[in-house]
Design a protein around this motif. Structure first.
Motif, PDB file in Angstrom:
ATOM      1  N   GLY A   1      -5.830  -2.102  -7.499  1.00  0.00           N
ATOM      2  CA  GLY A   1      -6.499  -0.845  -7.652  1.00  0.00           C
ATOM      3  C   GLY A   1      -6.638  -0.221  -6.256  1.00  0.00           C
ATOM      4  O   GLY A   1      -6.385  -0.148  -5.125  1.00  0.00           O
ATOM      5  N   PRO A   2      -7.972   0.997  -6.663  1.00  0.00           N
ATOM      6  CA  PRO A   2      -8.174   1.903  -5.065  1.00  0.00           C
ATOM      7  C   PRO A   2      -8.897   1.002  -3.804  1.00  0.00           C
ATOM      8  O   PRO A   2      -9.434   0.020  -4.695  1.00  0.00           O
ATOM      9  CB  PRO A   2      -9.049   3.067  -5.541  1.00  0.00           C
ATOM     10  N   VAL A   3      -7.980   0.602  -2.720  1.00  0.00           N
ATOM     11  CA  VAL A   3      -8.560   0.144  -1.620  1.00  0.00           C
ATOM     12  C   VAL A   3      -9.325   1.013  -0.593  1.00  0.00           C
ATOM     13  O   VAL A   3      -9.994   0.460  -0.002  1.00  0.00           O
ATOM     14  CB  VAL A   3      -7.644  -0.640  -1.083  1.00  0.00           C
TER      15      VAL A   3
ATOM     16  N   GLU B   1      -7.776  -6.067   0.124  1.00  0.00           N
ATOM     17  CA  GLU B   1      -7.991  -5.346  -0.532  1.00  0.00           C
ATOM     18  C   GLU B   1      -8.786  -4.456  -0.527  1.00  0.00           C
ATOM     19  O   GLU B   1      -9.550  -4.292  -1.199  1.00  0.00           O
ATOM     20  CB  GLU B   1      -8.165  -7.048  -1.878  1.00  0.00           C
TER      21      GLU B   1
ATOM     22  N   CYS C   1      -4.541   3.171  -2.966  1.00  0.00           N
ATOM     23  CA  CYS C   1      -3.751   2.110  -3.751  1.00  0.00           C
ATOM     24  C   CYS C   1      -3.437   0.448  -3.965  1.00  0.00           C
ATOM     25  O   CYS C   1      -2.793   1.031  -2.338  1.00  0.00           O
ATOM     26  CB  CYS C   1      -3.045   2.317  -5.716  1.00  0.00           C
TER      27      CYS C   1
ATOM     28  N   GLU D   1      -1.799  -5.276  -9.473  1.00  0.00           N
ATOM     29  CA  GLU D   1      -2.395  -3.441  -8.842  1.00  0.00           C
ATOM     30  C   GLU D   1      -3.767  -3.901  -8.612  1.00  0.00           C
ATOM     31  O   GLU D   1      -4.660  -4.268  -9.712  1.00  0.00           O
ATOM     32  CB  GLU D   1      -2.725  -1.967  -9.933  1.00  0.00           C
TER      33      GLU D   1
ATOM     34  N   SER E   1      -0.237   7.244  -3.835  1.00  0.00           N
ATOM     35  CA  SER E   1      -0.645   6.889  -4.955  1.00  0.00           C
ATOM     36  C   SER E   1      -0.733   7.407  -6.055  1.00  0.00           C
ATOM     37  O   SER E   1      -1.884   7.729  -6.093  1.00  0.00           O
ATOM     38  CB  SER E   1      -2.104   5.447  -4.908  1.00  0.00           C
TER      39      SER E   1
ATOM     40  N   TRP F   1      -1.053  -2.988  -4.237  1.00  0.00           N
ATOM     41  CA  TRP F   1      -0.483  -4.076  -5.302  1.00  0.00           C
ATOM     42  C   TRP F   1      -0.212  -5.191  -5.107  1.00  0.00           C
ATOM     43  O   TRP F   1       0.421  -5.479  -3.355  1.00  0.00           O
ATOM     44  CB  TRP F   1       0.305  -3.092  -5.650  1.00  0.00           C
TER      45      TRP F   1
ATOM     46  N   TYR G   1       0.742  -1.142   0.200  1.00  0.00           N
ATOM     47  CA  TYR G   1       0.492  -0.263   0.175  1.00  0.00           C
ATOM     48  C   TYR G   1       1.277   1.223   0.031  1.00  0.00           C
ATOM     49  O   TYR G   1       2.369   1.435   0.485  1.00  0.00           O
ATOM     50  CB  TYR G   1      -0.762   0.458   1.162  1.00  0.00           C
TER      51      TYR G   1
ATOM     52  N   ILE H   1      -4.007   7.707  -8.740  1.00  0.00           N
ATOM     53  CA  ILE H   1      -5.295   8.197  -8.455  1.00  0.00           C
ATOM     54  C   ILE H   1      -5.334  10.068  -7.497  1.00  0.00           C
ATOM     55  O   ILE H   1      -5.648   9.943  -7.486  1.00  0.00           O
ATOM     56  CB  ILE H   1      -5.715   7.445  -7.377  1.00  0.00           C
TER      57      ILE H   1
END
Length: 557
Positions: A100-102, A154, A86, A98, A77, A88, A74, A80
């Motif tokens: 994505g946004p968590v 996630e 985000c 990736e 990021s 990975w 984490y 964004i």
């Protein structure tokens, strides 16, 4: 190609075994091997080659549904625009997927506005706690810390709420608890609420003391026009209940101790990005100094016998720099890190320049091994084998193989005066030419044979011979690797022949220097091994050849 090697290996081994049983007790044969590291075996090695566009990483290990180890990073990021975080994930520490946004809270519901920086992750009792800082309101300087939670690595993570805290305010509001804070740490500064007592806090690092079980959050009191940044800590009752009365300053920029007079060279008025590591009664508080936009951005350390300090910064000459770069490095700037211990091996994720040279394209994440080294004062200090740009052996828990070289007795027939074969197996790659803590093994002129002899057989899978950081002491290739093996009642000597060092990939024409931490590799099918002899011919260096480390990847038979 690897399948072909496996078939050739099986055929040759079968032939040698038959010959051995026919009356020849020791048969020499050519060992098919794979040394073109451009097609790296990701089950044995990792490489910082596909940078994650992010900064200020925190890393955690979990398991997937099949029970296989899975790693999550984490980070701040950029993709964004720092409006959330985000994540990975990776199985092999090279290929990062990736997620994505968590965590991206809705601005009409949450207190947080923008500038989501430097998350810190910790897991306890089925919950992942993601500490972070962000701007409360539209004023960039109003940075506050809070925590988001999830039962899934996630996400989605959601802003924490308690009996006394809603979603519309951060968890930690120092001005609301000014009277609880030790008097010497109170401020008259104002933040979003417009009242005195504001502390601009960033870079949260949650840490649970393995000795006492107490919970702490270490963080940076961020610099302003009137002060430098410092490292602070505060104890928590649980991860949602800060104990403001325990607030404590742990570092003072430019000084060895808080309140002391002894100075230490640092840069840009910065002590930031803290992390904590404990080993054998010593707490290592690590942090970054210089600005993150500066090529000198680096990781330093301070030590204590308590997680609450007092901490004493380690002098530069005593190994105080955990990781730093120099002009001859193929990568510049390395700092703000997150430790992870993988089955007894310590590693760190950190950020460096995305284009390796300067900050113009932002930052990316890298990953390297960390060792404990004893300095001249007898003090054990942290030293990172990095930053690297070349393939490195994976942790044993991922590859199934460890470095078995320390299990062997090591001899050499051409040791330069004053050197010691112990440098070949000390677990540390000297990353700097003028390293005061660790040395390269130095062989004399002419040919050198280095032999590893095991009292009990080991299963060998690969040989990694690191090249010197000094161009004038480097080798061009390995003349030969001979492996004395046993196969049931049969035995033999397997010879690789020449193993090349990849100058095309590991030499930088721009800087005129070798990629620090690069090596020659020989990979082959498993072989039950009694001894390994590595022969290196001096290519014409005036003094001879130097070797920082030799790694024999294998397992105990």
């Amino acid at each position: 190609m690897k399948k072909l090697i496996a078939l050739l290996f099986a055929a040759v081994l079968a032939a040698s075994t038959c010959l051995a049983f026919a009356g020849c007790s020791e048969k020499r044969y050519e060992l098919p091997h794979y040394d073109e590291i451009g097609d790296m075996n990701k089950s044995l090695f990792f490489q910082n080659e596909t940078g994650v566009w992010a900064a200020d990483p925190t890393i955690i290990r979990t398991e997937d549904e099949q029970g296989k180890d899975l790693y999550y990073i984490y980070a701040t990021s950029g993709g964004i625009n720092s409006t959330g975080f985000c994540a990975w994930k990776s199985y092999n520490l090279t290929d990062w997927i990736e997620v994505g946004p968590v965590f991206m809270p809705k601005t009409d519901e949450s207190w947080s506005y923008k500038n989501f920086w430097a998350p810190g992750i910790i897991y306890e009792d089925g919950v992942y706690y993601l500490f972070y800082n962000a701007t409360w309101g539209s004023t960039t300087s109003n940075m506050y810390m809070s925590v988001a939670t999830s039962t899934d690595p996630e996400g989605p993570f959601t802003e924490c709420t308690t009996d006394v805290k809603g979603i519309d305010e951060p968890l930690i509001i120092f001005e609301d608890h000014k009277d609880e804070i030790p008097a010497e740490l109170r401020t008259d500064e104002t933040g979003y609420l417009g009242t005195g007592g504001f502390i601009k806090a960033i870079d949260a690092c949650p840490y649970k003391d393995p000795v006492s079980g107490k919970r702490y959050v270490y963080f940076c009191l961020d610099r302003t026009e009137s002060r430098a940044s410092q490292i602070y800590m505060m104890e928590f009752e649980d991860w949602l209940t800060p104990k403001y009365e325990t607030l404590k300053q742990l570092t003072a920029y430019g000084y060895t101790t808080v309140g002391g007079s002894e100075k230490i060279a640092e840069g840009s008025n910065v002590n930031e990005g803290p992390d904590m590591y404990y080993r054998d009664g010593v707490y290592y508080l690590t942090f970054s100094t210089y600005a993150y936009t500066n090529e000198n951005y680096q990781v330093r350390q301070a030590v204590s016998t308590s997680p609450e300090g007092p901490f004493v910064k380690v002098a530069i000459e005593d190994g105080g720099q955990v990781m730093y770069t120099e002009s001859n490095f193929q990568r510049q700037s390395a700092g703000h890190h997150g430790f992870i211990e993988i089955d007894g091996e310590l590693y760190a994720a950190y950020h460096t320049f995305r284009n390796n040279l300067d900050y113009s394209e932002g930052r990316k994440i890298a990953f390297d091994r960390v060792s404990l080294v004893r300095n001249a004062k007898g003090q054990r200090v942290l030293q990172m084998n990095g930053p690297t740009v070349t393939p490195q052996p994976l942790p044993e828990s991922i590859s199934g193989y460890k470095n078995v070289a320390p299990l062997a007795t090591v001899t050499s027939d051409n040791t330069r005066e004053g050197s010691d074969v112990a440098f070949l197996t000390d677990g540390v790659i000297p990353m700097h030419i003028d390293s005061a803590l660790v040395e390269e093994y130095r062989a004399g002129t002419g040919e050198t044979a280095i032999t590893f002899t095991f009292s009990d057989d080991v299963i060998l899978r690969a040989v990694v011979v690191y090249n010197s950081a000094l161009y004038d002491e480097a080798f061009n290739n390995i003349k030969d690797i001979e492996i004395k093996f046993s196969q049931g009642k049969a035995s033999g000597i397997a010879s690789t022949g020449t193993v090349n060092y990849n100058w095309e990939k590991f030499y930088d024409d721009f800087t005129g220097s070798i990629a620090i931490g690069s090596a020659a590799f020989a990979e082959f099918e498993e072989l039950q091994t009694r001894s390994v002899t590595i022969r290196i011919v001096n290519p014409g260096n005036a003094e001879g050849v130097s070797i920082p480390e030799i790694v024999l990847l294998g397992r105990e038979a």
